[in-house]
Design an enzyme around this catalytic site. Structure first.
Site, short mmCIF file in Angstrom:
data_model
loop_
_atom_site.label_atom_id
_atom_site.label_comp_id
_atom_site.label_asym_id
_atom_site.label_seq_id
_atom_site.Cartn_x
_atom_site.Cartn_y
_atom_site.Cartn_z
N GLY A 1 0.79 -1.24 0.00
CA GLY A 1 0.00 0.00 0.00
C GLY A 1 0.81 1.28 0.00
O GLY A 1 0.46 2.26 -0.66
N HIS A 2 1.94 1.29 0.72
CA HIS A 2 2.63 2.58 0.93
C HIS A 2 3.43 3.05 -0.27
O HIS A 2 3.98 4.15 -0.25
CB HIS A 2 3.52 2.53 2.18
N CYS B 1 24.24 0.10 4.45
CA CYS B 1 25.22 0.23 5.52
C CYS B 1 25.43 -1.16 6.13
O CYS B 1 24.54 -1.72 6.74
CB CYS B 1 24.71 1.19 6.57
N1 PMP Z 1 9.59 -5.22 -3.12
C1 PMP Z 1 10.00 -4.07 -3.67
C2 PMP Z 1 10.35 -4.05 -5.13
C3 PMP Z 1 10.08 -2.91 -2.90
O1 PMP Z 1 10.51 -1.78 -3.45
C4 PMP Z 1 9.74 -2.98 -1.52
C5 PMP Z 1 9.83 -1.76 -0.63
N2 PMP Z 1 11.05 -1.08 -0.71
C6 PMP Z 1 9.32 -4.20 -0.98
C7 PMP Z 1 9.26 -5.30 -1.82
C8 PMP Z 1 8.96 -4.35 0.46
O2 PMP Z 1 7.74 -3.72 0.72
P1 PMP Z 1 7.15 -3.54 2.19
O3 PMP Z 1 7.76 -2.29 2.72
O4 PMP Z 1 5.69 -3.42 2.00
O5 PMP Z 1 7.52 -4.75 2.98
#
Ligand code: PMP
Length: 386
Positions: free
Chosen positions: A203-204, A328
């Site tokens: 969602g985010h 890091c």
């Molecule tokens: N897969 C990809 C391609 C992402 O960019 C991200 C978030 N950076 C995630 C998985 C993980 O998502 P979440 O923060 O919802 O665990």
């Protein structure tokens, strides 16, 4: 130009859309447990039901193929856990094929499973970050159970040909998963048309709340819950529903469906304006990722003789938020594994910056970066040659 705040880290996470904030606030009194049969429960469940339909409409799926969860890390872990479970159950197919540039929620899961003896191969990518199709094809065979290839990369924005990859995976008799987390709301994500068996989203990344996501599971595809317990999601994912966040994500899905095409063009125009502006103003820069097959809002650039972290901190002092692909590790900064896997040399990978545009950026943000960044690079390069 006056000092501004310019958020160009939308691939890391996005601000909630005002429409999402509004529905989240409005739904926050839906406190009934959505699994309860009384009126409080039914009202909460109705909101979840609506959200499921919105998510399904966005990704070309049926509502009952959408399983709500905590986000893409959980979704990716769930899929690899299904493969593990099938292999443990004695499946004749016992090898997984993925790529060298997946998100850490897959890369680390792969390391974990390899340490336990599971057979997993990572297909390489070329300098633009696109899957090397010949090498990928060569890795397929009658022992492959699952293929997992991300739709669009979080660092470079490079998009993979998922329909074609799915066709090849299925021809080899394997199941197909794609992590579409970065692609949602930016390019069409079409589970049924592509034919994938599993698809991850969060969602985010598209103006919804954090800590909520969904996993698409094709009707009839093998499934094993990753979180065991109650009967939520038809027994496929236990845990009391995060009603408010799920409804917020449903609103974000509706907005994405309605605005995706226009947003795509707007984001691509800003990205290209920034790319051309940087190429005109700064000597010797390298644009990473694929020039065309790229998520519209992502621009990844290396600035030789300037360190990514220094650039990031100077930009931050000017109110501009970007990211580097570095991680890091034990106190030292490791260059981006995605760029290294694409064949970029270590120095270029160290000096890379990811600009990621989103719904709230405007052309004025690009102008501001074009004003602030060139003198920063000049200063850092002077320091490095001194
Ligand atoms: N897969 C990809 C391609 C992402 O960019 C991200 C978030 N950076 C995630 C998985 C993980 O998502 P979440 O923060 O919802 O665990």
């Amino acid at each position: 130009m006056d000092n501004r705040i310019v958020y160009l880290d939308n691939n890391a996470t996005t601000q909630m859309a005002p429409e999402v904030t509004e529905i989240v606030e409005r739904s926050s009194d839906l406190y009934g447990n959505a699994s309860s049969m009384h009126d409080f429960g039914r009202k909460a469940y109705a909101g979840i039901d609506w959200s499921r339909k919105e998510l399904a409409a966005l990704i070309d799926a049926s509502p009952d193929e959408v399983i709500f969860n905590s986000g893409a890390s959980e979704g990716n872990n769930t899929v690899f856990n299904i493969a593990r479970d099938l292999i443990d159950g004695g499946s004749a197919r016992n090898r997984v094929v993925t790529t060298t540039i997946e998100h850490p929620s897959i890369i680390e899961t792969v390391k974990f499973l390899k340490r336990r003896g599971y057979r997993i191969d990572e297909a390489p990518v070329d300098i633009t970050g696109r899957l090397d199709m010949d090498k990928f094809r060569a890795l397929l065979g009658p022992d492959v159970l699952l293929v997992s290839v991300m739709t669009g990369n979080n660092e470079t924005g490079t998009i993979q040909p998922i329909a074609e990859v799915t066709r090849l995976a299925h021809e080899a008799g394997a199941l197909m998963h794609t992590d579409a987390t970065q692609a949602i709301g930016k390019i069409p994500v079409t589970a049924h048309t592509w034919g994938v068996d599993y698809l991850t989203l969060s969602g985010h990344k598209f103006y919804g709340p954090k800590g909520v996501g969904a996993l698409y599971v094709r009707s009839g595809a093998p499934f094993e819950p990753f979180v065991n317990g109650g009967h939520q999601e038809g027994g496929r994912r236990a845990g009391t529903y995060n009603t408010v966040a799920i409804i917020g994500m449903g609103k974000a899905a509706e907005l994405a469906r309605l605005t995706q095409q226009d947003e795509h063009d707007r984001l691509w125009a800003m990205r290209e304006k920034l790319r051309k502006g940087l190429e005109e103003r700064i000597d010797n820069i390298v644009v990473n990722g694929h020039p065309v097959e790229c998520l519209p809002g992502t621009l990844n650039v290396s600035f030789p003789s300037a360190e990514g972290e220094s650039i990031l901190l100077y930009l931050d002092m000017s109110g501009i938020a970007v990211s580097t692909g570095s991680a890091c590790a034990t106190g030292s900064l490791e260059p981006s594994y995605v760029l290294l896997a694409s064949g970029l040399d270590v120095e270029l990978a160290h000096g890379s910056i990811r600009f990621s545009f989103g719904r709230f950026n405007t052309d004025a943000d690009v102008d501001y970066v074009l004003e602030k960044l060139p003198p920063i690079i000049e200063r850092l390069r002077e320091m490095s040659t001194r």
